[in-house]
Design a protein around this motif. Structure first.
Motif, PDB file in Angstrom:
ATOM      1  N   MET A  82       0.847  -1.195   0.000  1.00 35.31           N
ATOM      2  CA  MET A  82       0.000   0.000   0.000  1.00 35.31           C
ATOM      3  C   MET A  82       0.882   1.244   0.000  1.00 35.31           C
ATOM      4  N   PRO A  83       0.625   2.197  -0.884  1.00 36.94           N
ATOM      5  CA  PRO A  83       1.412   3.438  -0.876  1.00 36.94           C
ATOM      6  C   PRO A  83       1.247   4.188   0.434  1.00 36.94           C
ATOM      7  N   LEU A  84       2.277   4.920   0.795  1.00 38.62           N
ATOM      8  CA  LEU A  84       2.271   5.726   2.005  1.00 38.62           C
ATOM      9  C   LEU A  84       2.086   7.185   1.617  1.00 38.62           C
ATOM     10  N   PHE A  85       1.151   7.862   2.292  1.00 36.74           N
ATOM     11  CA  PHE A  85       0.879   9.278   2.027  1.00 36.74           C
ATOM     12  C   PHE A  85       1.165  10.080   3.284  1.00 36.74           C
ATOM     13  N   LEU A  86       2.011  11.107   3.146  1.00 36.99           N
ATOM     14  CA  LEU A  86       2.269  12.004   4.264  1.00 36.99           C
ATOM     15  C   LEU A  86       2.307  13.437   3.757  1.00 36.99           C
ATOM     16  N   ALA A  87       2.079  14.365   4.657  1.00 42.70           N
ATOM     17  CA  ALA A  87       2.123  15.784   4.314  1.00 42.70           C
ATOM     18  C   ALA A  87       2.545  16.578   5.536  1.00 42.70           C
ATOM     19  N   ASP A  88       3.086  17.752   5.270  1.00 39.06           N
ATOM     20  CA  ASP A  88       3.360  18.723   6.346  1.00 39.06           C
ATOM     21  C   ASP A  88       4.330  18.185   7.394  1.00 39.06           C
ATOM     22  N   LEU A  89       5.415  17.599   6.930  1.00 37.62           N
ATOM     23  CA  LEU A  89       6.487  17.239   7.860  1.00 37.62           C
ATOM     24  C   LEU A  89       7.176  18.506   8.378  1.00 37.62           C
ATOM     25  N   HIS A  90       7.297  19.498   7.519  1.00 38.09           N
ATOM     26  CA  HIS A  90       7.934  20.779   7.881  1.00 38.09           C
ATOM     27  C   HIS A  90       9.328  20.561   8.479  1.00 38.09           C
ATOM     28  N   LEU A  91      10.139  19.839   7.754  1.00 37.33           N
ATOM     29  CA  LEU A  91      11.519  19.591   8.145  1.00 37.33           C
ATOM     30  C   LEU A  91      12.367  20.822   7.779  1.00 37.33           C
ATOM     31  N   LYS A  92      12.897  21.548   8.644  1.00 36.89           N
ATOM     32  CA  LYS A  92      12.949  21.349  10.078  1.00 36.89           C
ATOM     33  C   LYS A  92      12.434  22.640  10.674  1.00 36.89           C
ATOM     34  N   SER A  93      11.186  22.694  10.945  1.00 34.06           N
ATOM     35  CA  SER A  93      10.521  23.939  11.332  1.00 34.06           C
ATOM     36  C   SER A  93      10.908  24.362  12.735  1.00 34.06           C
TER      37      SER A  93
ATOM     38  N   ILE B 273       8.860   6.409  10.518  1.00 39.71           N
ATOM     39  CA  ILE B 273       8.018   6.157   9.352  1.00 39.71           C
ATOM     40  C   ILE B 273       8.641   5.063   8.485  1.00 39.71           C
ATOM     41  N   ALA B 274       9.935   5.157   8.254  1.00 35.47           N
ATOM     42  CA  ALA B 274      10.606   4.167   7.424  1.00 35.47           C
ATOM     43  C   ALA B 274      10.531   2.775   8.038  1.00 35.47           C
ATOM     44  N   GLN B 275      10.637   2.691   9.367  1.00 35.21           N
ATOM     45  CA  GLN B 275      10.596   1.393  10.038  1.00 35.21           C
ATOM     46  C   GLN B 275       9.190   0.803  10.090  1.00 35.21           C
ATOM     47  N   SER B 276       8.163   1.685   9.996  1.00 39.79           N
ATOM     48  CA  SER B 276       6.797   1.209  10.198  1.00 39.79           C
ATOM     49  C   SER B 276       6.118   0.783   8.906  1.00 39.79           C
ATOM     50  N   THR B 277       6.790   0.871   7.790  1.00 39.23           N
ATOM     51  CA  THR B 277       6.151   0.517   6.535  1.00 39.23           C
ATOM     52  C   THR B 277       7.106  -0.258   5.642  1.00 39.23           C
ATOM     53  N   ASN B 278       6.561  -1.140   4.828  1.00 41.33           N
ATOM     54  CA  ASN B 278       7.340  -1.797   3.776  1.00 41.33           C
ATOM     55  C   ASN B 278       6.805  -1.392   2.411  1.00 41.33           C
ATOM     56  N   SER B 279       6.147  -0.236   2.370  1.00 46.84           N
ATOM     57  CA  SER B 279       5.558   0.244   1.127  1.00 46.84           C
ATOM     58  C   SER B 279       6.647   0.650   0.144  1.00 46.84           C
ATOM     59  N   PRO B 280       6.494   0.282  -1.144  1.00 48.18           N
ATOM     60  CA  PRO B 280       7.480   0.707  -2.140  1.00 48.18           C
ATOM     61  C   PRO B 280       7.235   2.120  -2.661  1.00 48.18           C
ATOM     62  N   THR B 281       6.064   2.695  -2.333  1.00 47.55           N
ATOM     63  CA  THR B 281       5.666   3.972  -2.922  1.00 47.55           C
ATOM     64  C   THR B 281       5.375   5.003  -1.844  1.00 47.55           C
ATOM     65  N   LEU B 282       5.920   6.200  -2.002  1.00 49.27           N
ATOM     66  CA  LEU B 282       5.690   7.311  -1.093  1.00 49.27           C
ATOM     67  C   LEU B 282       5.065   8.467  -1.868  1.00 49.27           C
ATOM     68  N   ILE B 283       3.986   9.031  -1.309  1.00 44.60           N
ATOM     69  CA  ILE B 283       3.325  10.195  -1.892  1.00 44.60           C
ATOM     70  C   ILE B 283       3.404  11.329  -0.876  1.00 44.60           C
ATOM     71  N   ILE B 284       3.916  12.481  -1.285  1.00 45.12           N
ATOM     72  CA  ILE B 284       4.137  13.611  -0.385  1.00 45.12           C
ATOM     73  C   ILE B 284       3.221  14.759  -0.787  1.00 45.12           C
ATOM     74  N   GLY B 285       2.406  15.230   0.177  1.00 46.25           N
ATOM     75  CA  GLY B 285       1.411  16.254  -0.102  1.00 46.25           C
ATOM     76  C   GLY B 285       1.874  17.670   0.172  1.00 46.25           C
ATOM     77  N   GLY B 286       3.170  17.944   0.040  1.00 43.52           N
ATOM     78  CA  GLY B 286       3.673  19.306   0.194  1.00 43.52           C
ATOM     79  C   GLY B 286       4.205  19.611   1.573  1.00 43.52           C
ATOM     80  N   ASP B 287       5.012  20.659   1.655  1.00 48.29           N
ATOM     81  CA  ASP B 287       5.637  21.130   2.893  1.00 48.29           C
ATOM     82  C   ASP B 287       6.456  20.039   3.561  1.00 48.29           C
ATOM     83  N   PHE B 288       7.176  19.268   2.751  1.00 46.59           N
ATOM     84  CA  PHE B 288       8.127  18.310   3.324  1.00 46.59           C
ATOM     85  C   PHE B 288       9.213  19.081   4.059  1.00 46.59           C
ATOM     86  N   PHE B 289       9.692  20.153   3.429  1.00 43.97           N
ATOM     87  CA  PHE B 289      10.617  21.071   4.084  1.00 43.97           C
ATOM     88  C   PHE B 289       9.834  22.276   4.594  1.00 43.97           C
TER      89      PHE B 289
END
Length: 380
Positions: A1-12, A32-48
């Motif tokens: 299952m793809p993983l979707f995350l948004a608004d990490l705000h690294l490094k606010s 996050i990396a340890q909790s999933t074996n998903s091959p696909t990551l979808i980022i909804g903006g504001d990663f930085f």
């Protein structure tokens, strides 16, 4: 299952101004990396959090992205620079897994049979952003099979976290009225809470708009640092089973009110030896030893409790001796953010003040706020 995350705000500044969670931003990626074996990551903006991430930010981002085969992203209002830093990360991400990093804006990509992914990055013009979202989805409806499904990633708000009138909000009901006849899921960044999950889809029908926010990957205020941060795993089957919300537990936060030394020693030893507590998060559990009488302070040797991070917090009751309080040293970790929160009694106003204080050009920063929130006049 793809993983979707948004608004990490690294490094606010949320990650850095509070001494309690300083450094936890990078550990969020590790969890996050340890909790999933998903091959696909979808980022909804504001990663930085800004258009100028540090070299350390980029290193940890590259290390994180190695865990995925494919990475899709849209730009947020905090990381909308040109070119985007993810373009640089293509060169940095080397090793056994070298993900394909793709910006979604302006593309419709088939990621599984009859399952399509598109995205619209944040734009400074509200009208342009809204029109681009509508045009992109309309193009899909006109040119792709009716039995297919579209996941559309956007960075704007249907319901903004701060609820300001000037926020770039979209009308969910209007969107469903226009596109509800198709199998469409809107994946939303910028809302900062996963409480907004709107289902127009009926269980006995294949069509109907679904709107989902994964929540923010950072604690929204000092008061919320003990809450789990959020990501979402997507099930392309749709319906109520379409989302598996995952909690990202970086650190356990515990509070112990000190009464006497013997009882405190027993509690700390028990926590230090608790294997289950240690396994629940990546970082050491943080134990606040709360002291309410400054004439009686506990004696703690950190070497006796290697599995814990221990901090003493002084909390003086309202009816305490005023002279004693006035002469007291500030509690360890008391930051400008906390001082402003105490003054304003409003975490959001405090965060805004911090951003102004830390800005190299406070007047430009203030102008940016007034432009964003469409303030016509600040001072008479």
């Amino acid at each position: 299952m793809p993983l979707f995350l948004a608004d990490l705000h690294l490094k606010s500044r949320t990650w850095t101004n509070n001494a309690v969670i300083r450094g936890d931003a990078y550990s969020v990626l590790q969890v996050i990396a340890q909790s999933t074996n998903s091959p696909t990551l979808i980022i909804g903006g504001d990663f930085f959090d800004s258009n100028r991430p540090t070299s350390e930010d980029l290193y940890h981002a590259a290390t994180f992205l190695k865990n995925f085969d494919r990475v899709y992203y849209v730009r947020g209002n905090h990381d909308s620079c040109e070119p985007h830093w993810f373009e640089s990360l293509r060169c940095m991400v080397n090793g056994s897994v070298n993900p394909q990093i793709t910006e979604l804006h302006g593309q419709i990509i088939e990621i599984e049979p009859s399952v399509y992914l598109t995205g619209i990055s944040w734009m400074p013009s509200r009208d342009q952003l809204k029109q681009t979202i509508y045009d992109t989805i309309q193009y899909y409806c006109d040119n792709y099979p009716e039995d297919s499904r579209l996941y559309c990633v956007i960075h704007t708000s249907f319901k903004h976290l701060l609820a300001f009138e000037g926020a770039y909000t979209l009308d969910a009901d209007a969107m469903n009225e226009k596109f509800g006849h198709r199998n469409i899921t809107i994946l939303v960044g910028d809302i900062h809470t996963r409480s907004t999950r709107t289902y127009y889809k009926k269980s006995d029908q294949s069509e109907g708009l679904i709107i989902h926010s994964p929540g923010a990957c950072y604690p929204q205020s000092t008061a919320e640092i003990e809450e789990d941060h959020c990501v979402t795993q997507l099930n392309f089957g749709g319906g109520d089973a379409a989302f598996v919300a995952s909690d990202v537990t970086v650190r356990q936060y515990l509070r112990v009110v000190w009464k006497d030394q013997e009882a405190l020693d027993q509690i700390l030893k028990s926590l230090n030896d608790d294997k289950e507590l240690k396994e629940r998060s990546v970082l050491q559990p943080l134990v606040w030893v709360v002291v309410t009488d400054m004439d009686r302070m506990p004696h703690i040797n950190p070497a006796d409790y290697p599995n814990l991070l221990i901090q003493i917090r002084v909390e003086i009751p309202d009816n305490a001796d005023a002279a004693k309080v006035a002469g007291a040293d500030p509690a360890d970790g008391y930051t400008m953010q906390q001082a402003l929160e105490d003054e304003f009694n409003d975490p959001d106003m405090a965060a805004m003040a911090i951003q102004l204080i830390n800005s190299p050009s406070p007047l430009e920063e203030l102008q940016r706020y007034t432009d964003f929130w469409k303030v016509e006049k600040v001072i008479d």
